[in-house]
Write a protein that holds these residues in place. Structure first.
Motif, PDB file in Angstrom:
ATOM      1  N   ASN A 164       0.852  -1.199   0.000  1.00  0.00           N
ATOM      2  CA  ASN A 164       0.000   0.000   0.000  1.00  0.00           C
ATOM      3  C   ASN A 164       0.885   1.244   0.000  1.00  0.00           C
ATOM      4  N   LYS A 203       0.127   4.340  -0.166  1.00  0.00           N
ATOM      5  CA  LYS A 203      -0.486   5.591   0.258  1.00  0.00           C
ATOM      6  C   LYS A 203       0.252   6.250   1.428  1.00  0.00           C
ATOM      7  N   GLY A 255      -0.777  13.038 -13.751  1.00  0.00           N
ATOM      8  CA  GLY A 255       0.307  12.335 -14.412  1.00  0.00           C
ATOM      9  C   GLY A 255       0.273  10.899 -13.941  1.00  0.00           C
ATOM     10  N   ALA A 256       0.377   9.952 -14.859  1.00  0.00           N
ATOM     11  CA  ALA A 256       0.384   8.553 -14.442  1.00  0.00           C
ATOM     12  C   ALA A 256       1.673   8.286 -13.677  1.00  0.00           C
ATOM     13  N   HIS A 257       1.589   7.425 -12.675  1.00  0.00           N
ATOM     14  CA  HIS A 257       2.757   7.142 -11.848  1.00  0.00           C
ATOM     15  C   HIS A 257       3.587   6.033 -12.476  1.00  0.00           C
ATOM     16  N   PHE A 310       6.776   3.431 -12.557  1.00  0.00           N
ATOM     17  CA  PHE A 310       7.545   2.708 -11.548  1.00  0.00           C
ATOM     18  C   PHE A 310       8.968   3.237 -11.494  1.00  0.00           C
ATOM     19  N   GLN A 337      -4.608  -2.300  -0.181  1.00  0.00           N
ATOM     20  CA  GLN A 337      -3.930  -1.265  -0.971  1.00  0.00           C
ATOM     21  C   GLN A 337      -4.921  -0.217  -1.450  1.00  0.00           C
ATOM     22  N   ASP A 338      -4.497   1.032  -1.372  1.00  0.00           N
ATOM     23  CA  ASP A 338      -5.339   2.114  -1.873  1.00  0.00           C
ATOM     24  C   ASP A 338      -5.352   2.056  -3.404  1.00  0.00           C
ATOM     25  N   HIS A 351      -6.323   4.071  -5.506  1.00  0.00           N
ATOM     26  CA  HIS A 351      -5.983   5.334  -6.182  1.00  0.00           C
ATOM     27  C   HIS A 351      -4.475   5.418  -6.439  1.00  0.00           C
ATOM     28  N   LEU A 352      -3.699   4.796  -5.534  1.00  0.00           N
ATOM     29  CA  LEU A 352      -2.246   5.010  -5.549  1.00  0.00           C
ATOM     30  C   LEU A 352      -1.515   3.702  -5.757  1.00  0.00           C
ATOM     31  N   GLN A 407       1.381   1.586  -7.964  1.00  0.00           N
ATOM     32  CA  GLN A 407       2.550   1.769  -8.824  1.00  0.00           C
ATOM     33  C   GLN A 407       2.346   0.960 -10.112  1.00  0.00           C
ATOM     34  N   ALA A 408       2.627   1.573 -11.225  1.00  0.00           N
ATOM     35  CA  ALA A 408       2.545   0.848 -12.509  1.00  0.00           C
ATOM     36  C   ALA A 408       3.770  -0.046 -12.606  1.00  0.00           C
ATOM     37  N   ARG A 409       3.832  -1.029 -11.703  1.00  0.00           N
ATOM     38  CA  ARG A 409       5.080  -1.776 -11.513  1.00  0.00           C
ATOM     39  C   ARG A 409       5.254  -2.860 -12.589  1.00  0.00           C
ATOM     40  N   ILE A 462      -7.037   6.179 -12.810  1.00  0.00           N
ATOM     41  CA  ILE A 462      -6.438   7.075 -13.808  1.00  0.00           C
ATOM     42  C   ILE A 462      -4.953   7.337 -13.547  1.00  0.00           C
ATOM     43  N   GLY A 463      -4.516   7.160 -12.292  1.00  0.00           N
ATOM     44  CA  GLY A 463      -3.117   7.413 -11.970  1.00  0.00           C
ATOM     45  C   GLY A 463      -2.177   6.297 -12.407  1.00  0.00           C
ATOM     46  N   TRP A 464      -2.696   5.155 -12.815  1.00  0.00           N
ATOM     47  CA  TRP A 464      -1.781   4.048 -13.141  1.00  0.00           C
ATOM     48  C   TRP A 464      -2.215   3.201 -14.336  1.00  0.00           C
ATOM     49  N   ASP A 504      -9.072  15.237  -4.374  1.00  0.00           N
ATOM     50  CA  ASP A 504      -8.991  14.205  -5.395  1.00  0.00           C
ATOM     51  C   ASP A 504     -10.382  13.648  -5.696  1.00  0.00           C
ATOM     52  N   GLY A 562      -8.663  12.597  -0.645  1.00  0.00           N
ATOM     53  CA  GLY A 562      -7.285  12.349  -1.045  1.00  0.00           C
ATOM     54  C   GLY A 562      -6.245  12.963  -0.116  1.00  0.00           C
ATOM     55  N   TYR A 567      -7.577  -0.547   3.941  1.00  0.00           N
ATOM     56  CA  TYR A 567      -6.307   0.006   3.464  1.00  0.00           C
ATOM     57  C   TYR A 567      -5.994   1.376   4.055  1.00  0.00           C
TER      58      TYR A 567
END
Lengths: 403, 301
Positions: A264, A266, A399-401, A403, B56-57, B59-60, B62-64, B86-88, B130, B225, B253
């Motif tokens: 997580n 956040k 903006g997309a995050h 890695f 896990q949130d 919204h946040l 990681q585009a891992r 939309i963030g990932w 947000d 947010g 979360y």
């Protein structure tokens, strides 16, 4: 470097910005994603090879527009306004199209874009946790390497992330110093090949490893009788994205490891990353103009000297303590050579940096950074302690995050 | 998007040929565990991967790299939509280079497009925090909306894999039957909660509260947010001291520290509800998730 000097183009971008931003919701052709980044700072001293000068200044003020063009193509344009010594320059940092509909994990990007070598290079400066790129980036890639060219990459259909890519660039920014303008540079100068591997370790951790090779046809410096190949004026005067130290071959290895409790991100997360650069075949004599009267003088670089290489690395660790605070620690160094007559002079720069940032939301950051730089024969930089205060704020589309 | 429908069919057909030859079972990438669970109910033979957990949130995220690799292989991507991801998600779509899952005409499915979302906004400004113009995306806590989404998702499965239409139709009717049988039971459990007042974190349980008739009188977040601040918590304490608040609700979360600070001073209970399947031991699928949430809420009084 293409600098648009007409005030009209500024106005046009401004108009595009205001008219669409109001209704920005979904990105489409008539309604693209628009974002702007504001970056301002105060710095108590000069950092080696940095575009940020002592005193108050503006960093890269960025305006980006992106959208799916149709079902096949995606496009993005990023204009950067940079202010240096009273002049404001408008520069195109990105203007590319990317295919979205090729099969088998293939994609092609064309136009002007950030090269995918290394870990940080394809990320925008404003997403960094420090005010400046590591010294190795400033030395070997001109801070961040973007150029006009073409990329083909493929993602393998495997559970472990595996990406392979090839790029070809014009390479103007990677030219070796050529003070007298007497060299013929090849106009397809830079080829790169890179691969990235990545995955998860349990639910808390993720990792990525990268290897890249960059071939630079115009990177070898030709020996000269009075060679001060780094022009101090370039480093601080003009807005210059060019690499400061070049060579024919550059090898880059990079890693990043991220950890967050339960995965997580956040509230808390840790990022540890590092990169290593080795630039070889940095000096040579064989490309000399044969008509040159002093031909024989150039053969004097010793065998050992021509085998020397530039090297640089950094390790960085950033901990997000809470949604509002993050702290970072980074150490990096570069070892480079300058040619003086018939010999090479080694020089070294070490940087230790601590940053503390306050984030009111994902979109606003206020940063305080302490840098200790220690130069040995390095462009006159010796022991310095520099304090930087900086803000970086994003307006507009999320903006997309990355890695 | 207006694209020639024949083109779409051809593209969908091509995608199917490619995927069918590689593997008979459908490969599904779910953005959240509730949609992984729903997909498994509607396509029991599918290979389903959940990009996030209930801890896990969403919204946040990681585009891992692991998510890029999973999306690269997906035949279908199932997400909440309404800009929750939309963030990932756009970054994953770009990096995965998988043309089968880029458009909702083919292998992409947004739950929010198959029901009406609450709290749609005509205009959105960042100073509001947000927020999502397309309405609140946490819609899986309304049993009627879940049914509507299930119907849409089943139709999508049939579109992508028409050969197994009979199996999908049967799975849908089985899921709908079980779900509809549970609704009156849940309504009965929710009856005693009607009109109760809570302080909660974010609008995560907007649909649950709307459906059960619980009233969220205050939010631990000063703005959507943004993390709870001490000055904001102080105003919540003043509100809580009116004495009509049943409990402080946080999702699995979310950070409990602000809630605990407030609970201690206002002498209230903190109830941590599973945000999704896997958010606590009891929640192993959508039905047990609802069971667990209602029993936790009923346990407060």
């Amino acid at each position: 470097m293409s600098v648009l000097k007409t005030p009209l183009s500024l106005v046009a971008i401004g108009c595009a910005f205001t008219s669409v931003a109001v209704m920005a919701e979904d990105s489409s052709l008539t309604n693209p994603n628009i974002s702007a980044v504001l970056d301002g700072y105060y710095q108590s001293g000069d950092r080696a090879m940095s575009e940020r000068a002592e005193g108050f200044g503006l960093g890269e003020t960025e305006l980006a527009i992106s959208a799916n063009i149709d079902d096949m193509f995606y496009g993005k344009m990023t204009a950067v306004l940079a202010s240096h010594g009273g002049d404001t320059e408008l520069e195109l940092e990105e203007a590319f199209i990317q295919t979205m509909a090729l099969p088998e994990g293939l994609s092609v990007r064309a136009g002007r874009f950030l090269s995918d070598v290394g870990y940080l290079n394809n990320q925008h400066l404003h997403t960094d946790s420090f005010a400046d790129r590591p010294a190795a980036y400033r030395a070997f890639l001109g801070g961040h390497y973007f150029d006009d060219g073409l990329r083909v990459s493929i993602v393998a259909p495997t559970d472990i992330y595996w990406n392979l890519g090839l790029e070809v660039f014009q390479g103007d920014k990677m030219h070796a110093a050529d003070e007298h303008g007497e060299r013929d540079f090849s106009n397809l100068g830079v080829y790169t090949a890179f691969t990235k591997l990545g995955g998860d370790i349990g639910v808390d951790s993720s990792w990525q490893l990268g290897l890249a090779y960059l071939s630079n046809d115009n990177g070898k410096v030709i020996g000269e009788e009075e060679n001060d190949h780094v022009d101090e004026g370039d480093a601080h005067g003009e807005h210059d994205h060019s690499a400061q130290y070049t060579g024919e071959n550059t090898y880059i290895a990079d890693f990043v490891y991220k950890w967050a409790p339960n995965g997580n991100y956040k509230y808390q997360h840790l990022t540890v990353s590092g990169e290593y650069f080795r630039v070889t075949d940095i000096f040579g004599v064989e490309e000399l103009d044969l008509d040159h009267a002093d031909e024989h003088d150039h053969g004097m670089l010793s065998e050992g000297a021509t085998n020397d290489y530039h090297e640089g690395w950094y390790v960085s660790s950033v901990y997000q303590l809470s949604p509002n605070w993050s702290a970072g620690l980074r150490y990096g160094q570069v070892d480079t050579f300058e040619a003086h007559g018939d010999h090479l002079d080694p020089q070294k720069l070490k940087e230790t940096e601590i940053s503390l940032a306050w984030h009111n939301s994902h979109f606003s950051t206020v940063r305080m950074q302490y840098t200790h730089q220690q130069g040995t024969n390095f462009e006159g930089f010796e022991d310095d302690n520099i304090i930087t205060l900086q803000y970086v704020m994003t307006l507009g589309a999320h903006g997309a995050h990355q890695f | 998007m207006h694209i020639n429908s024949r083109m779409i069919k051809m593209a969908a057909g091509l995608a199917l040929i490619c995927s069918a030859s590689a593997n008979a079972e459908l490969n599904v990438f779910a953005c959240e565990p509730e949609y992984a669970a729903l997909t498994l109910s509607l396509a029991p033979d599918a290979k389903v991967y959940s990009a996030t957990t209930a801890m896990q949130d969403p919204h946040l995220v990681q585009a891992r790299p692991s998510l890029i690799a999973k999306m690269r292989q997906a035949d279908l991507v199932v997400c909440a939509g309404a800009d929750l991801e939309i963030g990932w998600l756009p970054m994953l779509q770009m990096k995965a280079s998988n043309n089968r899952v880029r458009s909702t005409d083919t292998g992409l499915f947004y739950a929010a497009e198959h029901t009406n979302t609450l709290d749609k906004l005509d205009s959105v400004d960042r100073s509001m925090g947000d927020v999502h113009a397309k309405g609140n995306p946490h819609l899986h806590f309304d049993p009627v909306k879940v049914l509507e989404v299930a119907q849409g998702l089943s139709a999508k499965l049939i579109q992508l894999d028409p050969d197994n239409k009979a199996a999908y139709t049967q799975a849908l009717s089985q899921f709908s039957g079980q779900w509809q049988a549970k609704i009156p039971q849940w309504q009965q459990q929710a009856q005693s909660l009607k009109g109760k007042k809570v302080i909660a974190y974010h609008s995560s349980f907007r649909y649950l509260f709307n459906w059960t008739g619980i009233e969220q009188v205050a939010d631990l977040e000063p703005k959507p947010g943004l993390a709870p601040t001490s000055s904001h918590l102080a105003t919540l304490l003043a509100r809580a001291e009116k004495g009509d608040v049943m409990a402080i609700i946080v999702a699995s979360y979310q950070d409990e520290r602000g809630a605990e600070w407030l609970a201690e001073r206002a002498n209230l209970k903190v109830v941590t509800l599973p945000m999704s399947v896997g958010g606590n031991e009891q929640s192993t699928d959508l039905i047990s998730l609802y069971d667990s949430v209602l029993s936790l809420l009923n346990g407060v009084k």
